[in-house]
Design a protein around this motif. Sequence first.
Motif, PDB file in Angstrom:
ATOM      1  N   VAL A 183       0.842  -1.199   0.000  1.00 53.57           N
ATOM      2  CA  VAL A 183       0.000   0.000   0.000  1.00 53.57           C
ATOM      3  C   VAL A 183       0.877   1.249   0.000  1.00 53.57           C
ATOM      4  CG1 VAL A 183      -1.613   1.366   1.387  1.00 53.57           C
ATOM      5  CG2 VAL A 183      -2.002  -1.080   1.072  1.00 53.57           C
ATOM      6  N   ALA A 184       1.932   1.234   0.827  1.00 56.51           N
ATOM      7  CA  ALA A 184       2.848   2.374   0.886  1.00 56.51           C
ATOM      8  C   ALA A 184       3.558   2.573  -0.447  1.00 56.51           C
ATOM      9  CB  ALA A 184       3.863   2.168   2.009  1.00 56.51           C
ATOM     10  N   ALA A 185       3.985   1.468  -1.078  1.00 46.12           N
ATOM     11  CA  ALA A 185       4.691   1.561  -2.360  1.00 46.12           C
ATOM     12  C   ALA A 185       3.767   2.116  -3.443  1.00 46.12           C
ATOM     13  CB  ALA A 185       5.218   0.191  -2.754  1.00 46.12           C
ATOM     14  N   PHE A 186       2.533   1.634  -3.481  1.00 45.80           N
ATOM     15  CA  PHE A 186       1.582   2.105  -4.484  1.00 45.80           C
ATOM     16  C   PHE A 186       1.238   3.570  -4.248  1.00 45.80           C
ATOM     17  CE2 PHE A 186      -2.797   1.753  -6.547  1.00 45.80           C
ATOM     18  CZ  PHE A 186      -2.274   1.833  -7.827  1.00 45.80           C
ATOM     19  N   LEU A 188       1.882   6.647  -6.937  1.00 47.46           N
ATOM     20  CA  LEU A 188       0.851   7.596  -7.354  1.00 47.46           C
ATOM     21  C   LEU A 188       1.246   9.029  -6.993  1.00 47.46           C
ATOM     22  CD1 LEU A 188      -2.725   6.153  -6.664  1.00 47.46           C
ATOM     23  CD2 LEU A 188      -1.727   6.826  -8.845  1.00 47.46           C
ATOM     24  N   ALA A 189       1.847   9.215  -5.819  1.00 51.98           N
ATOM     25  CA  ALA A 189       2.274  10.547  -5.396  1.00 51.98           C
ATOM     26  C   ALA A 189       3.340  11.088  -6.351  1.00 51.98           C
ATOM     27  CB  ALA A 189       2.804  10.503  -3.966  1.00 51.98           C
ATOM     28  N   SER A 227       4.895  14.668 -10.781  1.00 51.42           N
ATOM     29  CA  SER A 227       5.419  14.831 -12.141  1.00 51.42           C
ATOM     30  C   SER A 227       4.412  15.539 -13.037  1.00 51.42           C
ATOM     31  CB  SER A 227       5.767  13.467 -12.740  1.00 51.42           C
ATOM     32  OG  SER A 227       6.741  12.801 -11.949  1.00 51.42           O
ATOM     33  N   ALA A 228       3.116  15.240 -12.840  1.00 52.43           N
ATOM     34  CA  ALA A 228       2.086  15.826 -13.691  1.00 52.43           C
ATOM     35  C   ALA A 228       1.844  17.296 -13.364  1.00 52.43           C
ATOM     36  CB  ALA A 228       0.789  15.043 -13.550  1.00 52.43           C
ATOM     37  N   LEU A 259      -1.192  14.691  -3.326  1.00 54.39           N
ATOM     38  CA  LEU A 259      -0.293  14.057  -4.292  1.00 54.39           C
ATOM     39  C   LEU A 259      -0.888  12.764  -4.831  1.00 54.39           C
ATOM     40  CD1 LEU A 259       3.229  14.561  -2.682  1.00 54.39           C
ATOM     41  CD2 LEU A 259       2.518  15.335  -4.940  1.00 54.39           C
ATOM     42  N   ILE A 260      -1.434  11.947  -3.927  1.00 58.93           N
ATOM     43  CA  ILE A 260      -2.043  10.688  -4.348  1.00 58.93           C
ATOM     44  C   ILE A 260      -3.243  10.969  -5.252  1.00 58.93           C
ATOM     45  CG2 ILE A 260      -3.323   8.662  -3.533  1.00 58.93           C
ATOM     46  CD1 ILE A 260      -1.562   8.705  -1.027  1.00 58.93           C
TER      47      ILE A 260
END
Length: 311
Positions: free
Chosen positions: A16-19, A23-24, A29-30, A98-99
Amino acid sequence: MATSRWTAPYLPSLLVAAFSGALAWYGWSALGTAQLVSVIHAGQVRYAGPVVLAVVAVTFAAERVWPAQRRRVLACGHLADVGYLVLYASVTLPVSTLIGAGFATALSRHASWLTLPAYPAVPSWAFVVIGLVAIDATDWLVHFLNHRFNPLWRFHAVHHSQEEVSVLTTFRAHPLVHLSFAFTALPGFVLAANGATPVTLLTAYACLGAVPHANVPWTYGPVGRLIISPAYHRAHHRAAGRTDVNLGVVFPFWDELSGRAIRPVPGGEVIATGLAGRPIPVEQERLVEQERPACSLPGLVATQLVEPFRR
């Protein structure tokens, strides 16, 4: 009883932390740094800004006058929740932004077909109503999933560990719990071509979602059939019995439709809150001076935040 000793890590929580991190990073980046700062500031004003904090302050004062359970102003649970409020404004909101930005970017790049075309014949206010109801329904569904799936529950359980529930408990949330709640952006994405939900309504929604945590016996009377009251939501935080009841955030309709609504009894016994068996370290574990809790902040908060990663 949980201990402070480190044990083997719980792999699903690490995933969960890695995902969440992926996403963050995608969101960063976006947006770019400049736009990201602006978006984070807007979120802080909307969900932890002057209006929300004023409502919280007034409600906290009401708890002094009409408490469901008598608590000291400086009760250990209240102090811990103040710590979570600071964490919420400084860390949790930026992380959730961020997420959310990463999730929204992924939708726009890979699922643009989900966005409905514009319908000029339908008044904009109708889409605002539809959007708010859809957001609340999505909140309910994500909340339900947080109670049904252990990798999500491990993070959400931090919120339920509070044994001295008050309006401040609104902010007691693990930053990574917002990976699942990023899905509440879906209604806005689907209806984007028909206008955005006004910021004032989103702030009002945040306030309506905060007040039900108040330590007051209010049922709202007949209005409680339409809006979730503190007495109604307290059953969701009960220490004994199922907690996958009264899952609604603002509207109780979804609980009624799913058979998960427990209506409060006016003047009934006050429900004790927390987690049965205390699987997470809580403020009340060490009692001294005639059962007065000995607070050990911020170490306790840090321990609670690490707890989801323990097997």
